[in-house]
Enzyme design. Sequence first.
Site, PDB file in Angstrom:
ATOM      1  N   SER A 134       0.823  -1.213   0.000  1.00 24.21           N
ATOM      2  CA  SER A 134       0.000   0.000   0.000  1.00 24.21           C
ATOM      3  C   SER A 134       0.856   1.262   0.000  1.00 24.21           C
ATOM      4  O   SER A 134       2.058   1.216   0.256  1.00 24.21           O
ATOM      5  CB  SER A 134      -0.895   0.027   1.238  1.00 24.21           C
TER       6      SER A 134
HETATM    7  C1  LIG Z   1      -1.713  -5.187   0.867  1.00 27.12           C
HETATM    8  S1  LIG Z   1      -0.698  -6.618   0.949  1.00 27.12           S
HETATM    9  C2  LIG Z   1       0.343  -6.364   2.327  1.00 27.12           C
HETATM   10  C3  LIG Z   1       1.211  -5.203   2.309  1.00 27.12           C
HETATM   11  C4  LIG Z   1       2.243  -5.204   3.386  1.00 27.12           C
HETATM   12  N1  LIG Z   1       1.676  -5.156   4.718  1.00 27.12           N
HETATM   13  C5  LIG Z   1       3.209  -4.063   3.173  1.00 27.12           C
HETATM   14  O1  LIG Z   1       3.564  -3.399   4.140  1.00 27.12           O
HETATM   15  O2  LIG Z   1       3.595  -3.845   2.041  1.00 27.12           O
HETATM   16  C6  LIG Z   1      -1.769  -7.840   1.684  1.00 27.12           C
HETATM   17  C7  LIG Z   1      -1.079  -9.146   1.967  1.00 27.12           C
HETATM   18  O3  LIG Z   1      -1.968  -9.970   2.714  1.00 27.12           O
HETATM   19  C8  LIG Z   1      -1.682 -11.302   2.368  1.00 27.12           C
HETATM   20  N2  LIG Z   1      -2.768 -12.162   2.839  1.00 27.12           N
HETATM   21  C9  LIG Z   1      -4.013 -12.310   2.329  1.00 27.12           C
HETATM   22  N3  LIG Z   1      -4.717 -13.212   3.050  1.00 27.12           N
HETATM   23  C10 LIG Z   1      -3.882 -13.637   4.049  1.00 27.12           C
HETATM   24  C11 LIG Z   1      -4.020 -14.570   5.129  1.00 27.12           C
HETATM   25  N4  LIG Z   1      -5.155 -15.255   5.347  1.00 27.12           N
HETATM   26  N5  LIG Z   1      -2.971 -14.746   5.946  1.00 27.12           N
HETATM   27  C12 LIG Z   1      -1.795 -14.080   5.757  1.00 27.12           C
HETATM   28  N6  LIG Z   1      -1.607 -13.186   4.757  1.00 27.12           N
HETATM   29  C13 LIG Z   1      -2.640 -12.968   3.914  1.00 27.12           C
HETATM   30  C14 LIG Z   1      -1.509 -11.235   0.866  1.00 27.12           C
HETATM   31  O4  LIG Z   1      -0.821 -12.372   0.358  1.00 27.12           O
HETATM   32  C15 LIG Z   1      -0.713  -9.935   0.711  1.00 27.12           C
HETATM   33  O5  LIG Z   1       0.663 -10.153   0.675  1.00 27.12           O
END
Ligand SMILES: C[S@@+](CC[C@H](N)C(=O)[O-])C[C@H]1O[C@@H](n2cnc3c(N)ncnc32)[C@H](O)[C@@H]1O
Length: 206
Positions: free
Chosen positions: A55
Amino acid sequence: MARDFVVEARAAGVRDQRVLDALQAVDRQRFAPPDAGWRVRRDAPVPLPCEQTTSQPSLIALMVEALSLGPGSRVLEVGTGYGFQAAVLAGLADEVWTVERWAPLAAEAHTRLAAYPNVHVVTGDGADGLPGQAPFDGIVVAARCAEVPSTLVDQLAPGGRLVAPVGAEGREHCLVIRRAADGAGEVGAEVVADLGPVRFVPLVRG
Ligand SMILES: C[S@@+](CC[C@H](N)C(=O)[O-])C[C@H]1O[C@@H](n2cnc3c(N)ncnc32)[C@H](O)[C@@H]1O
């Protein structure tokens, strides 16, 4: 020309100088793919492998500020990506646990966060949190939840806060939920703030 992310975060409403300092201390380039190019210098989302994104830094700072972390805090992040938000959290909390379901992303985050000894990267489904590490003073979910994730609320310490995008696709709002203990020891949770409409990839189980 690159914009200063602290200026962007202030413009987005972030006021806590500790959060702005923690944001300033993190080099976003280090938490983005090498082919991200000019995007990494903009306050905008950057694509990650596995069809995920990191993000915009101003939104990450807003969500981190909403956790209201005090000294000695323990935090859980669900959705590590390449680890940018975890690195910002590392500047504010004593201990950061972060869970990523995509193994290639978790492996990248593990490498990129090696210089942050207070961050623990876990590969797996974080939808049900990390009960073995609970309670947490703050939990931030970086993926869209269809509804307020009560399992995660249950892993908050009394007074702790959960920050998460909640709602149907394209209509999600970033909510701040506080867990409170009443005089009788009963525990409840209430939405204390709505940071407004946001767009996030979905929280996927498994
Ligand atoms: C918007 S991105 C994260 C961005 C990150 N926090 C950063 O600082 O750049 C959302 C992340 O959530 C992960 N995600 C989705 N469902 C998930 C789950 N059930 N458990 C762990 N991670 C998950 C996705 O694979 C993705 O990498």
